[in-house]
Design a protein around this motif. Sequence first.
Motif, PDB file in Angstrom:
ATOM      1  N   PRO A   1       0.809  -1.223   0.000  1.00 36.91           N
ATOM      2  CA  PRO A   1       0.000   0.000   0.000  1.00 36.91           C
ATOM      3  C   PRO A   1       0.842   1.273   0.000  1.00 36.91           C
ATOM      4  O   PRO A   1       0.503   2.241  -0.689  1.00 36.91           O
ATOM      5  CB  PRO A   1      -0.826  -0.127   1.292  1.00 36.91           C
ATOM      6  N   PHE A   2       1.936   1.275   0.760  1.00 35.78           N
ATOM      7  CA  PHE A   2       2.807   2.454   0.742  1.00 35.78           C
ATOM      8  C   PHE A   2       3.402   2.658  -0.644  1.00 35.78           C
ATOM      9  O   PHE A   2       3.464   3.795  -1.151  1.00 35.78           O
ATOM     10  CB  PHE A   2       3.928   2.322   1.771  1.00 35.78           C
ATOM     11  N   ASN A   3       3.863   1.578  -1.286  1.00 34.91           N
ATOM     12  CA  ASN A   3       4.438   1.705  -2.622  1.00 34.91           C
ATOM     13  C   ASN A   3       3.395   2.107  -3.659  1.00 34.91           C
ATOM     14  O   ASN A   3       3.708   2.847  -4.595  1.00 34.91           O
ATOM     15  CB  ASN A   3       5.125   0.399  -3.022  1.00 34.91           C
ATOM     16  N   TRP A   4       2.158   1.628  -3.498  1.00 33.39           N
ATOM     17  CA  TRP A   4       1.084   2.091  -4.375  1.00 33.39           C
ATOM     18  C   TRP A   4       0.897   3.602  -4.221  1.00 33.39           C
ATOM     19  O   TRP A   4       0.711   4.305  -5.214  1.00 33.39           O
ATOM     20  CB  TRP A   4      -0.225   1.376  -4.014  1.00 33.39           C
ATOM     21  N   TRP A   5       0.937   4.078  -2.985  1.00 33.00           N
ATOM     22  CA  TRP A   5       0.758   5.514  -2.767  1.00 33.00           C
ATOM     23  C   TRP A   5       1.927   6.298  -3.348  1.00 33.00           C
ATOM     24  O   TRP A   5       1.734   7.271  -4.084  1.00 33.00           O
ATOM     25  CB  TRP A   5       0.617   5.811  -1.283  1.00 33.00           C
ATOM     26  N   PHE A   6       3.141   5.863  -3.017  1.00 30.35           N
ATOM     27  CA  PHE A   6       4.335   6.582  -3.461  1.00 30.35           C
ATOM     28  C   PHE A   6       4.457   6.600  -4.981  1.00 30.35           C
ATOM     29  O   PHE A   6       4.839   7.614  -5.569  1.00 30.35           O
ATOM     30  CB  PHE A   6       5.580   5.919  -2.856  1.00 30.35           C
ATOM     31  N   MET A   7       4.121   5.492  -5.645  1.00 28.49           N
ATOM     32  CA  MET A   7       4.330   5.382  -7.083  1.00 28.49           C
ATOM     33  C   MET A   7       3.100   5.716  -7.914  1.00 28.49           C
ATOM     34  O   MET A   7       3.232   6.216  -9.033  1.00 28.49           O
ATOM     35  CB  MET A   7       4.800   3.960  -7.433  1.00 28.49           C
TER      36      MET A   7
END
Length: 385
Positions: free
Chosen positions: A289-295
Motif C-alpha cells: 500500500p505504501f508503494n502504491w501511494w508513493f508510485m
Amino acid sequence: MRFRRLVGWLAGLVSLTGLPYLAYGLLYLLRDPEGSPAAKDHDAEPSVSVVLPTYNEERIVESKLEGICGWDYPMEEVEVVVVDSSDDATPDIVRQFFADREAPELTLIEETERRGLAVALNEAYAAASNEVVVKTDCDSTVAEDALREAVANLADPAVEAVTGRNAEVLGGSEVERGYRDVQAEIQTLESHLDSTFIFHGPFSAFERDSIVAIDEDSIADDTELALKIRKNGGRVVFDPAIRYKEASHSAFCKRRTQKDRRAMGLLRLLWRQRDVLGGYGGYGTVVLPFNWWFMGVSPTLMMAGVGLASLGAVAVGGPLGLAVPAGVGGFVWLGARDSLGSLQPAYALFDTQVSLFRAAVKLLRGEGDGTWDVDMELREAFESG
C-alpha cells in the motif's frame, strides 16, 4: 475569499499527499530497523550460478568478469551463465576470458535475435544449475564481499531472495545518491516489517528452487521475480551490507530515460499484481500500500499541487504570481546541478515523482517493452569510475 479557498485546497492537497509519508516515518522511528532482518550465517558456502545478461558489452564485459572472479568466494563453487544477444564481439571476449580457466565454469547462451531482457533471463535461470542464483548487470561494480553477504542471508530458511544497495553512484550524481539513501532506509524498514518491494538489477540473489518465470514483456524483472517469490511464501529482504555501484545522470532531462523506464516497470508490475494487496502479512497490508501511494497516487497529487499553486498564484497575483512557477523552475535547475545542499534529498524525491507521473502517462499510451539501449554517456561514467 477566492484566495482563502485556494490556500485551503493547497493545504488539503499537501496534507493528503504527505500523510502516508508521515505515517511511514513514525513507523520507522518506532521500529528503528537496522541491517538485514535475516538470521545470517557467514559460514554458508552453497554453489552459486551468476547470471549475466549482455548486449553489446565488448568495452566492459572483461572487466565485469574480472570483478566476478575477484569476489570473496570459492570460485570452484561458482558458474557464470552469460546470456548474450550482441552484434559485436562480446561473446568472443567471454569465450576467450574463460578459455584457460578451470573456475568458475562458463555457460554461454547466444541468442540469434533480441527478444527482450525478461525472455533472456528466463532462459538463463532455467540453465542455472546451482543452489543460489545471482543476477547482476554488466554495467555495475559489485563489492568483493557481496556474494558472501547474500548467501549468509539466504542461509536463513525463511529468506528466499535478497538484494543490496547502491553504495556509490558512479558519475557523481548527487540526485541519485540522495534518492538511494532515502530508499535504503525505506527498504530496511520494509524488510523488518515483512519483505521489501524493489529489487535491484546490479545485484540480486535468489534460491534456485524458488525461481519462477517472469512475464516476457517485464521491464521490472528483478522486482517481479521477488514479488512472485513472496507470493509463493518466501521472504524477500534488503541488506545494506550488500553493496554495488552503478552510474546515473544528474541532469533533469538526461535522467528521464533511465528513471522513466524503471518507473514504468514498477507501476505496471503493481497493477498486474494488485491481487497481493491486503494479504501476505505485512507485505500486502503495509509495504505494498505504501508503494502504491508513493508510485501511483502521490505523483498525480504532487503534479496537481504544483499546477494548482502556479495557476492560482497567477490568477490572484497577476504577473507577480509567476514567482511560484519560477521558484519551481529554480528548484529543478539547482537540483539537477546538485546545488541544493541539504535540500538535495528532497529534490531527489521530487525528481522520482516526476518520473513516476511521466511513466504512468506513457503506460496509458501503451508504451514500454522489454528491450533496452546502451546509454553511452552512462557507459563512459561507469568505465571511468
